[in-house]
Design a protein around this motif. Structure first.
Motif, mmCIF file in Angstrom:
data_model
loop_
_atom_site.group_PDB
_atom_site.id
_atom_site.type_symbol
_atom_site.label_atom_id
_atom_site.label_comp_id
_atom_site.label_asym_id
_atom_site.label_seq_id
_atom_site.Cartn_x
_atom_site.Cartn_y
_atom_site.Cartn_z
ATOM 1 N N ASP A 98 -10.206 -1.087 -5.546
ATOM 2 C CA ASP A 98 -9.199 -0.431 -4.718
ATOM 3 C C ASP A 98 -9.764 0.545 -3.694
ATOM 4 N N TYR A 99 -10.672 1.421 -4.119
ATOM 5 C CA TYR A 99 -11.176 2.436 -3.194
ATOM 6 C C TYR A 99 -11.918 1.792 -2.021
ATOM 7 N N VAL A 100 -12.649 0.739 -2.313
ATOM 8 C CA VAL A 100 -13.390 0.023 -1.266
ATOM 9 C C VAL A 100 -12.421 -0.678 -0.321
ATOM 10 N N GLY A 120 -10.044 4.893 -13.114
ATOM 11 C CA GLY A 120 -11.170 4.031 -13.450
ATOM 12 C C GLY A 120 -10.893 2.562 -13.216
ATOM 13 N N MET A 121 -9.702 2.111 -13.608
ATOM 14 C CA MET A 121 -9.352 0.699 -13.439
ATOM 15 C C MET A 121 -9.227 0.339 -11.958
ATOM 16 N N ALA A 122 -8.856 1.313 -11.128
ATOM 17 C CA ALA A 122 -8.775 1.066 -9.684
ATOM 18 C C ALA A 122 -10.127 0.644 -9.132
ATOM 19 N N LEU A 123 -11.197 1.179 -9.732
ATOM 20 C CA LEU A 123 -12.541 0.800 -9.299
ATOM 21 C C LEU A 123 -13.020 -0.463 -10.005
ATOM 22 N N LEU A 124 -12.813 -0.529 -11.318
ATOM 23 C CA LEU A 124 -13.385 -1.603 -12.126
ATOM 24 C C LEU A 124 -12.709 -2.947 -11.897
ATOM 25 N N THR A 125 -11.381 -2.962 -11.865
ATOM 26 C CA THR A 125 -10.658 -4.232 -11.756
ATOM 27 C C THR A 125 -9.810 -4.338 -10.493
ATOM 28 N N GLY A 126 -9.581 -3.194 -9.811
ATOM 29 C CA GLY A 126 -8.693 -3.227 -8.655
ATOM 30 C C GLY A 126 -7.257 -3.476 -9.071
ATOM 31 N N HIS A 127 -6.396 -3.778 -8.109
ATOM 32 C CA HIS A 127 -4.991 -4.099 -8.391
ATOM 33 C C HIS A 127 -4.272 -2.952 -9.097
ATOM 34 N N VAL A 128 -4.578 -1.712 -8.730
ATOM 35 C CA VAL A 128 -3.894 -0.563 -9.321
ATOM 36 C C VAL A 128 -3.137 0.198 -8.249
ATOM 37 N N ILE A 129 -3.863 0.799 -7.308
ATOM 38 C CA ILE A 129 -3.234 1.648 -6.302
ATOM 39 C C ILE A 129 -2.402 0.829 -5.325
ATOM 40 N N GLU A 130 -2.873 -0.365 -4.962
ATOM 41 C CA GLU A 130 -2.186 -1.164 -3.948
ATOM 42 C C GLU A 130 -1.393 -2.332 -4.531
ATOM 43 N N ALA A 131 -1.194 -2.335 -5.832
ATOM 44 C CA ALA A 131 -0.373 -3.368 -6.472
ATOM 45 C C ALA A 131 0.874 -2.698 -7.043
ATOM 46 N N PRO A 132 2.038 -2.874 -6.435
ATOM 47 C CA PRO A 132 3.256 -2.178 -6.877
ATOM 48 C C PRO A 132 3.571 -2.348 -8.359
ATOM 49 N N SER A 133 3.313 -3.543 -8.911
ATOM 50 C CA SER A 133 3.629 -3.773 -10.320
ATOM 51 C C SER A 133 2.792 -2.907 -11.250
ATOM 52 N N VAL A 134 1.625 -2.464 -10.779
ATOM 53 C CA VAL A 134 0.734 -1.620 -11.583
ATOM 54 C C VAL A 134 0.853 -0.154 -11.178
ATOM 55 N N SER A 135 0.913 0.088 -9.889
ATOM 56 C CA SER A 135 0.881 1.473 -9.397
ATOM 57 C C SER A 135 2.038 2.306 -9.930
ATOM 58 N N ILE A 136 3.157 1.671 -10.259
ATOM 59 C CA ILE A 136 4.294 2.447 -10.764
ATOM 60 C C ILE A 136 3.965 3.106 -12.103
ATOM 61 N N GLY A 195 -7.302 -3.502 8.477
ATOM 62 C CA GLY A 195 -6.150 -4.198 7.919
ATOM 63 C C GLY A 195 -6.512 -5.089 6.750
ATOM 64 N N TYR A 196 -5.775 -6.143 6.588
ATOM 65 C CA TYR A 196 -5.937 -7.033 5.437
ATOM 66 C C TYR A 196 -7.271 -7.779 5.472
ATOM 67 N N ALA A 197 -8.078 -7.649 4.422
ATOM 68 C CA ALA A 197 -9.293 -8.438 4.190
ATOM 69 C C ALA A 197 -10.289 -8.388 5.344
ATOM 70 N N THR A 198 -10.412 -7.277 6.004
ATOM 71 C CA THR A 198 -11.307 -7.064 7.161
ATOM 72 C C THR A 198 -11.111 -8.160 8.209
ATOM 73 N N ASP A 199 -12.147 -8.983 8.456
ATOM 74 C CA ASP A 199 -12.052 -9.996 9.511
ATOM 75 C C ASP A 199 -12.270 -11.391 8.926
ATOM 76 N N PHE A 200 -11.497 -12.360 9.397
ATOM 77 C CA PHE A 200 -11.619 -13.730 8.903
ATOM 78 C C PHE A 200 -11.118 -14.695 9.976
ATOM 79 N N SER A 235 0.824 -1.207 0.000
ATOM 80 C CA SER A 235 0.000 0.000 0.000
ATOM 81 C C SER A 235 0.862 1.263 0.000
ATOM 82 N N LEU A 236 1.937 1.252 0.785
ATOM 83 C CA LEU A 236 2.797 2.431 0.896
ATOM 84 C C LEU A 236 3.634 2.678 -0.355
ATOM 85 N N TYR A 237 3.685 1.697 -1.245
ATOM 86 C CA TYR A 237 4.475 1.826 -2.467
ATOM 87 C C TYR A 237 3.985 2.993 -3.320
ATOM 88 N N TYR A 238 2.662 3.149 -3.413
ATOM 89 C CA TYR A 238 2.115 4.208 -4.282
ATOM 90 C C TYR A 238 2.505 5.622 -3.828
#
Length: 464
Positions: free
Chosen positions: A363-365, A418-434, A346-351, A107-110
């Motif tokens: 991502d935003y959610v 837009g992709m952060a909402l539609l597919t996720g893996h943008v803001i919190e995925a270092p390989s994409v966020s760069i 934190g990660y994945a709410t509660d489990f 998360s801090l990568y972005y």
């Protein structure tokens, strides 16, 4: 120290070119069931050095007020993250330190890389060599992705995008959603570079790289990549039309660009029925029909499957069933303690079991659930400020926004959000966020110079 700042700024530019190599190595290692991947280690190391770069740059360079504001932001973000970690250590049903720390680091990568690239752009522009690197490095990175995709496709060594359907391809890259987001965000920058190079007729071969990138995007089989190439090409076409009407540039060249872009869009339409992405909608219909039929049998459907069938079919198709994960996570968040609601779960709410931990993949959610109401505002602050800043610039200087540079930068940034909402893996995925933060940082740096000098910094464009 100043020499380190300059050299590291250049390194950050060159680092973009090596992103596809890291991703391909990561994909192969993941397929080989190697837990700690080479790509993750490299990215975390670069992030750590970028922190040092930021501190040196902000403390040694001119504007101390600006430097302390940025440092203050990271101090507050660090404190919020530490409080969240402590609260969840005490209150989560199952707290897995490795998962929580890994997720936080990603998360801090972005924000770290966003500020890192912004000041790297400032340093390189001061030295007069920024346009030597951007967007050329993104152009090369996309071509490496395309090359890997094509080689994997024709050697039948490509991974499947949807393993359970054997549908779509992700080359030697492991995660199709992340690959889709990368191609989507970087495609407009590729088009920008190619259109500039096509100013000379002999360079027609640059458009071949765009066609290959489009073909690679369609191979992936995801909705996001398909919509992105249409959006990026359409925005370039609009820009060409606007420039043609205003007689900005060679009329002959612009006429040629308009014909080429229309032909490209027609080509995408012709190729669409034969590509994997065209079959995902049909498979979605078949899956709902199958689950409805199964509901009539003794086996029946589980709780999540029932929700999926009952969801509007268009909504479930667009978000690929993420609405169900959202409902589950939102239910957990509603039951959280006041402290968790403020600072996050934190990660994945509660489990209760790691296997049942599931992100919403929007991502935003996920950010709101991870950092809480207050924490998510702090975490998203650079993105919020950047979006508002660019939005105001776009409408205040609307007439200047239709050069290929601005049209493609705006497209890239919008696709990132837009992709952060539609597919996720943008803001919190270092390989994409760069890819996202480099486009956003470059747009922000251009915008800042625009406001400062009262005109578009035309020197920040592709150079011969």
């Amino acid at each position: 120290m100043q020499s380190f700042i300059r050299r590291y700024s250049i390194f950050l530019m060159i680092y973009i070119v090596f992103q596809p190599v890291l991703d391909a190595i990561t994909g192969v290692m993941t397929k080989a069931h190697i837990d700690v991947t080479f790509g993750v280690l490299v990215r975390m190391l670069v992030m750590a050095v970028t922190v040092v770069f930021l501190l040196m740059y902000l403390l040694l360079n001119r504007n101390n007020k600006k430097g302390f504001l940025v440092i203050g932001y990271f101090v507050i973000l660090g404190l919020m993250s530490a409080i969240s970690m402590f609260i969840n250590y005490k209150q989560k049903t199952l707290f897995v330190p490795s998962l929580e720390l890994t997720t936080l680091a990603k998360s801090l990568y972005y924000p770290i890389m966003f500020f890192g690239y912004f000041y790297a752009f400032e340093e390189l522009h001061r030295d007069g060599i920024l346009n030597k690197y951007f967007p050329k490095v993104v152009f090369y990175a996309v071509n490496i992705i395309s090359l890997v995709m094509i080689i994997a496709h024709f050697t039948n060594t490509s991974f499947s995008s949807y393993s359970y359907y054997k549908l779509g391809e992700s080359g030697w890259f492991f995660a199709a959603n992340e690959l889709s987001a990368i191609v989507s965000i970087s495609f407009p920058i590729l088009v920008w570079y190619a259109t500039d190079r096509l100013s000379k007729a002999k360079r027609w071969y640059y458009w071949i790289t765009v066609i290959i990138a489009i073909y690679s995007a369609l191979l992936i089989g995801t909705k996001g990549a398909f919509l992105a190439v249409i959006f990026g090409t359409a925005m370039a076409l609009i820009a060409a039309f606007v420039q043609r009407i205003r007689h900005q540039g060679s009329i002959k060249h612009l006429n040629g660009m308009i014909v080429l872009l229309i032909a490209t869009l027609v080509g995408i339409g012709v190729a669409y029925p034969m590509m994997a992405v065209a079959k995902t909608s049909q498979l979605h219909e078949e899956m709902i029909y199958y689950k409805k039929e199964r509901a009539k049998t003794k086996k029946g459907l589980n709780k999540d499957q029932k929700k999926y069938v009952q969801t509007n079919k268009y909504v479930s198709y667009i978000f690929s069933g993420r609405t169900i994960y959202f409902e589950n996570a939102a239910d957990n968040f509603s039951k959280a303690t006041p402290a968790q609601k403020v600072f996050g779960m934190g990660y994945a709410t509660d489990f209760k079991k790691v296997k049942k931990a599931k992100l919403v993949e929007m991502d935003y959610v996920d950010i709101v659930f991870q950092f809480g109401i207050l924490g998510s505002i702090v975490f998203m602050l650079p993105l919020i400020v950047s979006f508002v800043y660019l939005l105001v610039l776009f409408f205040r200087h609307f007439g200047s926004m239709w050069s290929f540079k601005w049209a493609m930068l705006v497209s890239s940034v919008l696709l990132g959000f837009g992709m952060a909402l539609l597919t996720g893996h943008v803001i919190e995925a270092p390989s994409v966020s760069i890819y996202f933060v480099t486009s956003l940082a470059f747009a922000m740096y251009n915008a800042r110079l625009f406001y400062k000098n009262k005109k578009d910094p035309v020197e920040l464009d592709v150079i011969e």
